[in-house]
Design an enzyme around this catalytic site. Structure first.
Site, PDB file in Angstrom:
ATOM      1  N   ASP A 133      16.230  12.596  34.677  1.00  0.00           N
ATOM      2  CA  ASP A 133      16.987  11.745  33.601  1.00  0.00           C
ATOM      3  C   ASP A 133      18.581  12.163  33.540  1.00  0.00           C
ATOM      4  O   ASP A 133      19.162  11.680  34.555  1.00  0.00           O
ATOM      5  CB  ASP A 133      16.280  11.809  32.114  1.00  0.00           C
ATOM      6  CG  ASP A 133      16.590  11.121  31.226  1.00  0.00           C
ATOM      7  OD1 ASP A 133      16.980   9.924  31.396  1.00  0.00           O
ATOM      8  OD2 ASP A 133      16.880  11.715  30.072  1.00  0.00           O
ATOM      9  N   ARG A 147      -0.151  12.456  27.412  1.00  0.00           N
ATOM     10  CA  ARG A 147       0.037  12.899  28.775  1.00  0.00           C
ATOM     11  C   ARG A 147      -1.250  12.542  29.693  1.00  0.00           C
ATOM     12  O   ARG A 147      -0.841  12.635  30.883  1.00  0.00           O
ATOM     13  CB  ARG A 147       0.146  14.437  28.926  1.00  0.00           C
ATOM     14  CG  ARG A 147       1.432  15.140  28.422  1.00  0.00           C
ATOM     15  CD  ARG A 147       1.490  16.720  28.465  1.00  0.00           C
ATOM     16  NE  ARG A 147       2.333  17.307  27.914  1.00  0.00           N
ATOM     17  CZ  ARG A 147       3.724  17.497  28.144  1.00  0.00           C
ATOM     18  NH1 ARG A 147       3.932  17.094  29.224  1.00  0.00           N
ATOM     19  NH2 ARG A 147       4.604  18.304  27.369  1.00  0.00           N
ATOM     20  N   PHE A 198      12.209   4.818  27.698  1.00  0.00           N
ATOM     21  CA  PHE A 198      11.200   5.930  27.697  1.00  0.00           C
ATOM     22  C   PHE A 198       9.690   5.885  27.997  1.00  0.00           C
ATOM     23  O   PHE A 198       9.206   5.035  27.485  1.00  0.00           O
ATOM     24  CB  PHE A 198      11.458   6.569  26.222  1.00  0.00           C
ATOM     25  CG  PHE A 198      11.128   7.954  25.896  1.00  0.00           C
ATOM     26  CD1 PHE A 198      11.685   9.028  26.562  1.00  0.00           C
ATOM     27  CD2 PHE A 198       9.897   8.287  25.687  1.00  0.00           C
ATOM     28  CE1 PHE A 198      11.465  10.326  26.441  1.00  0.00           C
ATOM     29  CE2 PHE A 198       9.200   9.693  25.808  1.00  0.00           C
ATOM     30  CZ  PHE A 198      10.285  10.742  26.052  1.00  0.00           C
ATOM     31  N   GLU A 254       8.949  17.809  40.070  1.00  0.00           N
ATOM     32  CA  GLU A 254       9.279  17.459  38.946  1.00  0.00           C
ATOM     33  C   GLU A 254       8.813  16.141  38.571  1.00  0.00           C
ATOM     34  O   GLU A 254       8.438  15.257  39.355  1.00  0.00           O
ATOM     35  CB  GLU A 254      10.913  17.340  38.900  1.00  0.00           C
ATOM     36  CG  GLU A 254      11.758  18.357  38.034  1.00  0.00           C
ATOM     37  CD  GLU A 254      11.444  18.410  36.493  1.00  0.00           C
ATOM     38  OE1 GLU A 254      10.381  17.887  36.146  1.00  0.00           O
ATOM     39  OE2 GLU A 254      12.156  18.841  35.873  1.00  0.00           O
ATOM     40  N   ASP A 255       8.560  15.854  37.131  1.00  0.00           N
ATOM     41  CA  ASP A 255       7.813  14.491  36.804  1.00  0.00           C
ATOM     42  C   ASP A 255       9.213  13.586  36.828  1.00  0.00           C
ATOM     43  O   ASP A 255       8.696  12.441  37.280  1.00  0.00           O
ATOM     44  CB  ASP A 255       7.221  14.511  35.401  1.00  0.00           C
ATOM     45  CG  ASP A 255       8.134  15.353  34.090  1.00  0.00           C
ATOM     46  OD1 ASP A 255       9.631  15.592  34.786  1.00  0.00           O
ATOM     47  OD2 ASP A 255       7.958  15.476  33.117  1.00  0.00           O
TER      48      ASP A 255
HETATM   49  P1  IMP Z   1      16.843  15.533  32.156  1.00  0.00           P
HETATM   50  O1  IMP Z   1      17.418  17.117  31.879  1.00  0.00           O
HETATM   51  O2  IMP Z   1      17.874  14.765  31.018  1.00  0.00           O
HETATM   52  O3  IMP Z   1      17.130  15.075  33.394  1.00  0.00           O
HETATM   53  O4  IMP Z   1      15.462  15.458  31.499  1.00  0.00           O
HETATM   54  C1  IMP Z   1      14.427  15.975  32.409  1.00  0.00           C
HETATM   55  C2  IMP Z   1      13.363  16.161  31.581  1.00  0.00           C
HETATM   56  O5  IMP Z   1      13.152  15.571  30.505  1.00  0.00           O
HETATM   57  C3  IMP Z   1      11.915  15.647  32.213  1.00  0.00           C
HETATM   58  O6  IMP Z   1      11.124  16.793  33.041  1.00  0.00           O
HETATM   59  C4  IMP Z   1      10.850  15.178  31.191  1.00  0.00           C
HETATM   60  O7  IMP Z   1      10.347  16.183  30.806  1.00  0.00           O
HETATM   61  C5  IMP Z   1      11.958  14.789  30.228  1.00  0.00           C
HETATM   62  N1  IMP Z   1      11.833  13.417  30.122  1.00  0.00           N
HETATM   63  C6  IMP Z   1      13.016  12.852  30.638  1.00  0.00           C
HETATM   64  N2  IMP Z   1      12.858  11.291  30.460  1.00  0.00           N
HETATM   65  C7  IMP Z   1      11.872  11.050  30.054  1.00  0.00           C
HETATM   66  C8  IMP Z   1      10.745   9.916  29.722  1.00  0.00           C
HETATM   67  O8  IMP Z   1      11.250   8.853  29.878  1.00  0.00           O
HETATM   68  N3  IMP Z   1       9.673  10.376  29.295  1.00  0.00           N
HETATM   69  C9  IMP Z   1       9.041  11.548  29.136  1.00  0.00           C
HETATM   70  N4  IMP Z   1      10.040  12.687  29.441  1.00  0.00           N
HETATM   71  C10 IMP Z   1      11.121  12.437  29.593  1.00  0.00           C
END
Ligand code: IMP
Length: 179
Positions: free
Chosen positions: A102, A164, A151, A98-99
């Site tokens: 959050d 990206r 962010f 995963e990247d």
């Molecule tokens: P989560 O479901 O809230 O944990 O979000 C996960 C996904 O949201 C990641 O795989 C990213 O694609 C996107 N995401 C969350 N935070 C960021 C950020 O700071 N920048 C860009 N994408 C984010």
């Protein structure tokens, strides 16, 4: 693009060093196992490409494309699978690549979904973690960097499909997404 950034959070050198460490650790932990690394598109594209080249044991790669955001900066909690895996993961050792984690909602969905396919094991490696934002109890097994609640874009991460291709991770100026 650079004008849209408030600052550089992680340089290319910092990312490369940490990715090499993660690759070495994963190579040790999975030695002798049938490993399949699953790239979660699109954000983990660059991390996957660099990480797998730092892993010294045999592995397979597969891809899953999901969508959770739309054009905003917060997860809706509703995850859609846009493209599923090519191969079965039954009885294989699966590493989700995963990247960023959050709220954790996307990962929770993925773990639930992939667990039901009966892998031998299922772990998560993420480049970035924002622990302050967690809404569900889920923790990656391998984590590149803890970052603050800002962010970020670059190295695969986008805002509205842009940024990206930056080779480093930067903090996006709030006025860009508050427009
Ligand atoms: P989560 O479901 O809230 O944990 O979000 C996960 C996904 O949201 C990641 O795989 C990213 O694609 C996107 N995401 C969350 N935070 C960021 C950020 O700071 N920048 C860009 N994408 C984010």
């Amino acid at each position: 693009m650079l004008n849209d950034l408030a600052k550089v959070l992680l340089t290319k050198e910092q990312i490369d060093t940490r990715v090499a460490e993660l690759g070495a650790q994963i190579s040790r932990d999975y030695a002798g196992k049938d490993l399949v690394a699953i790239c979660i598109l699109k954000g983990a594209l660059h991390f996957m490409a660099d990480l797998t080249r730092q892993i010294t044991i045999p592995l397979s790669i597969d891809f899953m494309a999901i969508s959770s955001y739309g054009a905003g900066t917060k997860t809706s909690g509703v995850v859609r699978i846009l493209q599923d895996l090519d191969s079965s993961i039954a009885d294989r050792h699966v590493l989700i690549v995963e990247d960023i984690v959050d709220s954790g909602l996307t990962l929770k969905y993925l773990v639930d979904n992939l667990s039901s396919r009966r892998p031998a094991s299922l772990k998560i490696v993420t480049l970035l973690d924002k622990p302050a934002r967690r809404a569900v109890a889920i923790a990656p097994h391998y984590n590149g960097f803890d970052i603050p609640d800002e962010f970020v874009v670059g190295y695969g991460l986008d805002y509205d499909e842009k940024y990206r291709n930056l080779p480093f991770i930067g903090v996006l100026k709030p006025e860009i997404y508050q427009k």
